[in-house]
Motif scaffolding. Structure first.
Motif, short mmCIF file in Angstrom:
data_model
loop_
_atom_site.label_atom_id
_atom_site.label_comp_id
_atom_site.label_asym_id
_atom_site.label_seq_id
_atom_site.Cartn_x
_atom_site.Cartn_y
_atom_site.Cartn_z
N UNK A 111 126.87 21.60 80.90
CA UNK A 111 127.48 20.76 79.87
C UNK A 111 126.64 20.80 78.60
N UNK A 112 127.31 20.74 77.47
CA UNK A 112 126.60 20.81 76.20
C UNK A 112 125.80 19.54 75.91
N UNK A 113 126.12 18.44 76.59
CA UNK A 113 125.45 17.17 76.31
C UNK A 113 123.96 17.19 76.64
N UNK A 114 123.55 18.06 77.55
CA UNK A 114 122.12 18.16 77.85
C UNK A 114 121.34 18.63 76.62
N UNK A 115 121.90 19.60 75.89
CA UNK A 115 121.27 20.07 74.66
C UNK A 115 121.30 18.98 73.59
N UNK A 116 122.42 18.26 73.52
CA UNK A 116 122.54 17.19 72.54
C UNK A 116 121.44 16.15 72.73
N UNK A 117 121.20 15.74 73.98
CA UNK A 117 120.19 14.73 74.26
C UNK A 117 118.80 15.20 73.82
N UNK A 118 118.46 16.45 74.11
CA UNK A 118 117.15 16.98 73.73
C UNK A 118 116.97 16.99 72.22
N UNK A 119 117.96 17.50 71.49
CA UNK A 119 117.84 17.61 70.04
C UNK A 119 117.85 16.23 69.38
N UNK A 120 118.59 15.29 69.94
CA UNK A 120 118.59 13.92 69.40
C UNK A 120 117.21 13.30 69.56
N UNK A 121 116.62 13.44 70.74
CA UNK A 121 115.30 12.85 70.99
C UNK A 121 114.25 13.47 70.06
N UNK A 122 114.26 14.78 69.91
CA UNK A 122 113.27 15.43 69.05
C UNK A 122 113.48 15.07 67.58
N UNK A 123 114.73 14.88 67.16
CA UNK A 123 115.00 14.44 65.79
C UNK A 123 114.40 13.07 65.54
N UNK A 124 114.58 12.16 66.49
CA UNK A 124 114.00 10.81 66.36
C UNK A 124 112.48 10.89 66.35
N UNK A 125 111.92 11.70 67.24
CA UNK A 125 110.46 11.80 67.33
C UNK A 125 109.81 12.30 66.06
N UNK A 147 106.36 18.88 59.83
CA UNK A 147 107.13 17.82 60.48
C UNK A 147 108.48 17.63 59.82
N UNK A 148 108.54 17.76 58.49
CA UNK A 148 109.81 17.65 57.77
C UNK A 148 110.76 18.78 58.17
N UNK A 149 110.22 19.99 58.25
CA UNK A 149 111.03 21.14 58.66
C UNK A 149 111.54 20.94 60.09
N UNK A 150 110.65 20.45 60.97
CA UNK A 150 111.06 20.22 62.37
C UNK A 150 112.15 19.16 62.44
N UNK A 151 112.02 18.10 61.63
CA UNK A 151 113.05 17.05 61.62
C UNK A 151 114.40 17.62 61.20
N UNK A 152 114.41 18.37 60.10
CA UNK A 152 115.66 18.97 59.64
C UNK A 152 116.21 19.97 60.63
N UNK A 153 115.32 20.74 61.26
CA UNK A 153 115.76 21.76 62.22
C UNK A 153 116.45 21.11 63.41
#
Length: 452
Positions: A111-125, A147-153
């Motif tokens: 399911x694609x939601x597993x990827x969504x959860x990971x990217x959401x968590x890293x965006x918040x972090x 860190x700014x590049x990682x956030x946007x990525x």
């Protein structure tokens, strides 16, 4: 109907494995009984991967999502630490993710939601990480830029999996706005001879921060769509919802060992790659809002039901005494809701909960939940996951400030252990639905959710 990043990752895994399907595999995704397509995923428990068959090699895809699920737990600990939570509170946040049945189940299926959860968590972090830097220069420093590049990525990756992740973009924007407001207030409280210069530095630095994040996010989002359109010139399942002029440019997939003819390539590009990308994004947005998508489903639920999970749950797969049901850990979800309510009630106490944490977290939780009020198409409890992840950080903050910070060590550690135990207990009780363990009728009825 969703952006293609997660599917491109799955395709890359299959390509790297050397698998080549002899023909297109066409499962039926929807029936009155639920997600029929996921039955094939569940059957992996009974089949080994075989390159002889004409069906996709699902085992490799499940390994991919399983790795993503493991990384999500670690990323959640990283995020909590970036939010200045203690190690024990951060461990509790990761514990909530680790022992949530729905998040676990999504990482066990394709399911694609597993990827969504990971990217959401890293965006918040990484958003929390950049908010910790002190603004002292007109341009961000090297470590800030990373860190700014990682956030946007990771924001770009999140919205390239599902457009529902736009709530996380709102969270990051709100969080950075609170940081700017806090800095402005601090400048106003202690004016100096360098006030105008410091104010100028604040606004210029804020401009560059926003520009870096937005540019990186746009590069990832549009880049993913360009790659997707470029490598998929073929007509196939799922193309009927596109505009007629888009469909007219698609070609039939050639037989194995043959390549597209020149006239077929010209046909594919006659509309223009840029136009096709814009059309694909626009159509994805329309369908996600309800235009042409499934409007009613037996297991659908609405946003106001999710925080307490007073809703029906998704039946991913059922056969005989075996069930895979998409239920979140009720104990974990109730703990998160209680902590969100506590923080909302005590948000006027900056001596307990720092404004730079409490306000962005509350606004971010709402930004990922309330917009579902506007969505007309069918929605399910797993759409709550982005808001739930923000809520888990809130739970860690509340536990850190109200339990672990208590002067009574007995209260702190006993309360902490009790929370860990009941969350695990909820996961363990519903784990047969997460792992597909065989249940008798009485055992199944014992777990039967109230709203089924």
């Amino acid at each position: 109907i969703h952006p293609p990043l997660a599917k491109l990752i799955h395709a890359a895994v299959l390509w790297y494995s050397g698998f080549k399907g002899a023909q297109e595999y066409k499962p039926k995704w929807w029936t009155s009984k639920g997600f029929v397509g996921t039955q094939d995923y569940a059957l992996l428990y009974h089949h080994d991967c075989s390159f002889v068959t004409e069906q996709p090699c699902y085992v490799l895809l499940r390994r991919c999502t399983a790795v993503v699920g493991v990384l999500t737990v670690l990323a959640m600990y990283f995020t909590a630490r970036q939010a200045n939570l203690s190690r024990l509170a951060s461990f509790f946040v990761a514990w909530l993710v680790l022992f949530d049945n729905l998040i676990c189940l999504q990482s066990r299926l394709i399911l694609t939601d597993a990827f969504l959860a990971l990217f959401v968590v890293l965006s918040i972090g990484f958003s929390f990480r950049i908010s910790r830097f002190t603004i002292t220069h007109y341009l961000p420093l090297d470590n800030e830029i990373l860190s700014l590049v990682a956030t946007g990525f990771f924001l770009g990756c999140a919205i390239s999996v599902k457009l529902t992740a736009l709530g996380i973009v709102g969270f990051v924007a709100l969080q950075q706005a609170v940081v700017v407001f806090t800095n402005l207030r601090n400048l106003a409280k202690s004016p100096t001879s360098n006030f105008n210069s410091n104010l100028q530095i604040l606004f210029v630095d804020t401009f560059w921060r926003a520009l870096i994040i937005l540019m990186m996010m746009a590069v990832v989002f549009f880049g993913v769509w360009i790659i997707h359109i470029y490598i998929t010139p073929y007509r196939g399942q799922g193309t009927d919802f596109m505009a007629p002029d888009f469909q007219n440019t698609l070609v039939e997939k050639p037989r194995a060992g043959k390549e597209l003819q020149v006239f077929e390539k010209n046909k594919f590009y006659q509309l223009g790659l840029g136009v096709k990308v814009v059309q694909a994004i626009t159509r994805s947005w329309e369908i996600n809002q309800g235009g042409g998508a499934l409007l009613v489903h037996p297991t659908m639920s609405r946003w106001w039901q999710w925080p307490l999970q007073v809703c029906k749950i998704v039946d991913f797969y059922s056969v005989g005494d075996t069930h895979w049901k998409g239920i979140g850990n009720p104990i974990g979800w109730w703990v998160v809701f209680a902590c969100v309510s506590l923080l909302l009630g005590l948000s006027f106490r900056p001596d307990i909960f720092p404004i730079k944490l409490s306000i962005p977290l509350l606004l971010g939780y709402g930004a990922n939940l309330f917009p579902f009020y506007l969505i007309e198409r069918a929605t399910w409890n797993y759409h709550y996951i982005p808001a739930l992840l923000v809520g888990m950080v809130i739970a860690g903050l509340v536990v850190d400030k109200l339990i672990l910070s208590s002067q009574s060590k007995l209260f702190s550690y006993s309360g902490y252990i009790i929370l860990l135990s009941i969350v695990f207990g909820g996961f363990y009780f519903f784990s047969p639905w997460t792992y597909g363990f065989t249940l008798s009728n009485s055992e199944h009825d014992l777990r039967k959710w109230w709203f089924e």
